[in-house]
Design an enzyme around this catalytic site. Structure first.
Site, PDB file in Angstrom:
ATOM      1  N   ASP A  32       0.875  -1.181   0.000  1.00  0.00           N
ATOM      2  CA  ASP A  32       0.000   0.000   0.000  1.00  0.00           C
ATOM      3  C   ASP A  32       0.911   1.229   0.000  1.00  0.00           C
ATOM      4  O   ASP A  32       1.698   1.422   0.920  1.00  0.00           O
ATOM      5  CB  ASP A  32      -0.858  -0.045   1.270  1.00  0.00           C
ATOM      6  CG  ASP A  32      -1.766   1.161   1.407  1.00  0.00           C
ATOM      7  OD1 ASP A  32      -1.622   2.145   0.643  1.00  0.00           O
ATOM      8  OD2 ASP A  32      -2.625   1.123   2.303  1.00  0.00           O
ATOM      9  N   ILE A  33       0.789   2.045  -1.021  1.00  0.00           N
ATOM     10  CA  ILE A  33       1.725   3.166  -1.160  1.00  0.00           C
ATOM     11  C   ILE A  33       1.583   4.171  -0.015  1.00  0.00           C
ATOM     12  O   ILE A  33       2.552   4.848   0.343  1.00  0.00           O
ATOM     13  CB  ILE A  33       1.581   3.845  -2.542  1.00  0.00           C
ATOM     14  CG1 ILE A  33       2.843   4.645  -2.858  1.00  0.00           C
ATOM     15  CG2 ILE A  33       0.337   4.705  -2.616  1.00  0.00           C
ATOM     16  CD1 ILE A  33       2.987   5.024  -4.300  1.00  0.00           C
ATOM     17  N   GLY A  54      -9.326   4.881  -6.185  1.00  0.00           N
ATOM     18  CA  GLY A  54      -8.039   4.215  -6.347  1.00  0.00           C
ATOM     19  C   GLY A  54      -6.970   4.747  -5.417  1.00  0.00           C
ATOM     20  O   GLY A  54      -7.225   5.071  -4.255  1.00  0.00           O
ATOM     21  N   ASP A  56      -5.455   7.555  -5.527  1.00  0.00           N
ATOM     22  CA  ASP A  56      -5.720   8.966  -5.207  1.00  0.00           C
ATOM     23  C   ASP A  56      -6.582   9.071  -3.933  1.00  0.00           C
ATOM     24  O   ASP A  56      -6.245   9.803  -2.978  1.00  0.00           O
ATOM     25  CB  ASP A  56      -6.446   9.590  -6.413  1.00  0.00           C
ATOM     26  CG  ASP A  56      -6.457  11.101  -6.417  1.00  0.00           C
ATOM     27  OD1 ASP A  56      -5.862  11.702  -5.498  1.00  0.00           O
ATOM     28  OD2 ASP A  56      -7.068  11.681  -7.342  1.00  0.00           O
ATOM     29  N   THR A 140      -3.009   2.450 -14.777  1.00  0.00           N
ATOM     30  CA  THR A 140      -3.433   1.063 -15.051  1.00  0.00           C
ATOM     31  C   THR A 140      -4.681   0.646 -14.270  1.00  0.00           C
ATOM     32  O   THR A 140      -5.085  -0.511 -14.339  1.00  0.00           O
ATOM     33  CB  THR A 140      -2.290   0.061 -14.772  1.00  0.00           C
ATOM     34  OG1 THR A 140      -1.944   0.105 -13.382  1.00  0.00           O
ATOM     35  CG2 THR A 140      -1.073   0.377 -15.611  1.00  0.00           C
TER      36      THR A 140
HETATM   37  N1  AR6 Z   1      -1.304   1.564  -3.044  1.00  0.00           N
HETATM   38  C1  AR6 Z   1      -0.747   1.196  -4.222  1.00  0.00           C
HETATM   39  N2  AR6 Z   1      -1.449   1.028  -5.354  1.00  0.00           N
HETATM   40  C2  AR6 Z   1      -2.784   1.227  -5.289  1.00  0.00           C
HETATM   41  C3  AR6 Z   1      -3.453   1.620  -4.111  1.00  0.00           C
HETATM   42  C4  AR6 Z   1      -2.654   1.778  -2.946  1.00  0.00           C
HETATM   43  N3  AR6 Z   1      -3.174   2.160  -1.773  1.00  0.00           N
HETATM   44  N4  AR6 Z   1      -4.778   1.746  -4.389  1.00  0.00           N
HETATM   45  C5  AR6 Z   1      -4.942   1.425  -5.695  1.00  0.00           C
HETATM   46  N5  AR6 Z   1      -3.748   1.106  -6.236  1.00  0.00           N
HETATM   47  P1  AR6 Z   1      -5.851   4.144 -10.144  1.00  0.00           P
HETATM   48  P2  AR6 Z   1      -5.224   5.601 -12.635  1.00  0.00           P
HETATM   49  C6  AR6 Z   1      -3.423   0.704  -7.616  1.00  0.00           C
HETATM   50  O1  AR6 Z   1      -7.228   3.878 -10.625  1.00  0.00           O
HETATM   51  O2  AR6 Z   1      -5.508   4.413 -13.473  1.00  0.00           O
HETATM   52  C7  AR6 Z   1      -8.581   8.254  -9.613  1.00  0.00           C
HETATM   53  O3  AR6 Z   1      -9.950   8.369  -9.390  1.00  0.00           O
HETATM   54  C8  AR6 Z   1      -4.523   0.160  -8.479  1.00  0.00           C
HETATM   55  O4  AR6 Z   1      -4.769  -1.201  -8.171  1.00  0.00           O
HETATM   56  O5  AR6 Z   1      -5.667   4.584  -8.734  1.00  0.00           O
HETATM   57  O6  AR6 Z   1      -4.021   6.430 -12.948  1.00  0.00           O
HETATM   58  C9  AR6 Z   1      -7.905   9.574  -9.937  1.00  0.00           C
HETATM   59  O7  AR6 Z   1      -8.552  10.660  -9.296  1.00  0.00           O
HETATM   60  C10 AR6 Z   1      -3.938   0.326  -9.870  1.00  0.00           C
HETATM   61  O8  AR6 Z   1      -3.068  -0.761 -10.165  1.00  0.00           O
HETATM   62  O9  AR6 Z   1      -5.098   5.279 -11.062  1.00  0.00           O
HETATM   63  C11 AR6 Z   1      -8.035   9.652 -11.430  1.00  0.00           C
HETATM   64  O10 AR6 Z   1      -9.286  10.184 -11.816  1.00  0.00           O
HETATM   65  C12 AR6 Z   1      -3.068   1.565  -9.744  1.00  0.00           C
HETATM   66  O11 AR6 Z   1      -2.998   1.843  -8.325  1.00  0.00           O
HETATM   67  C13 AR6 Z   1      -7.931   8.214 -11.860  1.00  0.00           C
HETATM   68  O12 AR6 Z   1      -8.369   7.427 -10.746  1.00  0.00           O
HETATM   69  C14 AR6 Z   1      -3.599   2.791 -10.445  1.00  0.00           C
HETATM   70  O13 AR6 Z   1      -5.017   2.809 -10.399  1.00  0.00           O
HETATM   71  C15 AR6 Z   1      -6.525   7.807 -12.192  1.00  0.00           C
HETATM   72  O14 AR6 Z   1      -6.531   6.511 -12.728  1.00  0.00           O
END
Ligand code: AR6
Length: 194
Positions: A32-33, A54, A56, A140
């Site tokens: 978890d980042i 996600g 964010d 992703t």
């Molecule tokens: N730690 C590490 N990785 C994570 C965590 C965590 N706590 N939570 C999720 N991931 P995404 P994007 C992974 O959707 O595709 C948001 O609503 C997740 O499994 O977070 O760049 C923003 O506001 C996936 O592999 O980012 C934008 O609108 C990765 O993080 C949009 O989503 C990225 O998934 C950005 O979409």
């Protein structure tokens, strides 16, 4: 691209991989980042810096409302660029917010924009004397970028930066699932074998 790297550690069950690039270290871990103790963590944000789901959502929840206040003061961030705020209640001192591309089939500059999101984040880190930084897998999740291609771009960009610059000593990719970690491990091995 030709570069040298040395495999430092690779757990048998695929839980961690660590390589050295020049004087720096590149790590792949599952986790978890928001819990990372690197000086900076990177957020996969949207261009309004408005928070979301996600990674964010997780970062804003763990860091508290001050991060969103700082994002509002900055105003926004174009795709492929990066901005910096404090880490507020996080262990990390800084959050670097970058905006990856929404994947629309690959013909709309997505690869260049994704590489730029990583590179701009690294440059911003170096400019703020950040020595250690954690990245999630940008674009992703909600943005739909196919993970193998995204991993290759992410790793190539980071390795090329570490070869050129000694400013950042540790880059850690924090992958949320075992499957994602495996993809990054496979891509890193392929890059090394090129
Ligand atoms: N730690 C590490 N990785 C994570 C965590 C965590 N706590 N939570 C999720 N991931 P995404 P994007 C992974 O959707 O595709 C948001 O609503 C997740 O499994 O977070 O760049 C923003 O506001 C996936 O592999 O980012 C934008 O609108 C990765 O993080 C949009 O989503 C990225 O998934 C950005 O979409």
């Amino acid at each position: 691209m030709v570069f040298r790297w040395v495999l430092l550690a690779s757990a048998q069950r695929g839980s961690e991989m660590k390589i050295s690039v020049g004087e720096s270290v590149l790590e792949l871990v599952r986790g978890d980042i928001t819990r990372q103790e690197t000086e900076a963590i990177v957020n996969a944000a949207n261009s309004r810096l408005a928070g979301g789901g996600g990674v964010d959502g997780a970062i804003h929840r763990a860091g508290g409302p001050r991060i969103l206040e700082e994002c509002r003061a900055i105003g926004g961030c174009p795709t492929g660029r990066a901005v910096i705020t404090s880490g507020a209640n996080l262990k990390a001192k800084y959050v670097i917010h970058t905006v990856g591309p929404v994947y629309r089939g690959g013909g709309r500059g997505e690869a260049e924009l994704l590489g730029s999101a990583y590179l701009e984040s690294l440059k911003l880190a170096a400019g703020n004397d950040v020595r250690s930084i954690s990245f999630p897998s940008i674009s992703t999740g909600a943005y739909g970028y196919p993970i193998a291609g995204a991993a290759r771009i992410a790793l190539n960009t980071v390795v090329a930066f570490l070869e050129e610059s000694g400013a950042v000593w540790l880059v850690r990719f924090v992958l949320f699932s075992e499957a994602d970690l495996k993809v990054y491990e496979d891509e890193l091995r392929e890059i090394g074998a090129d």
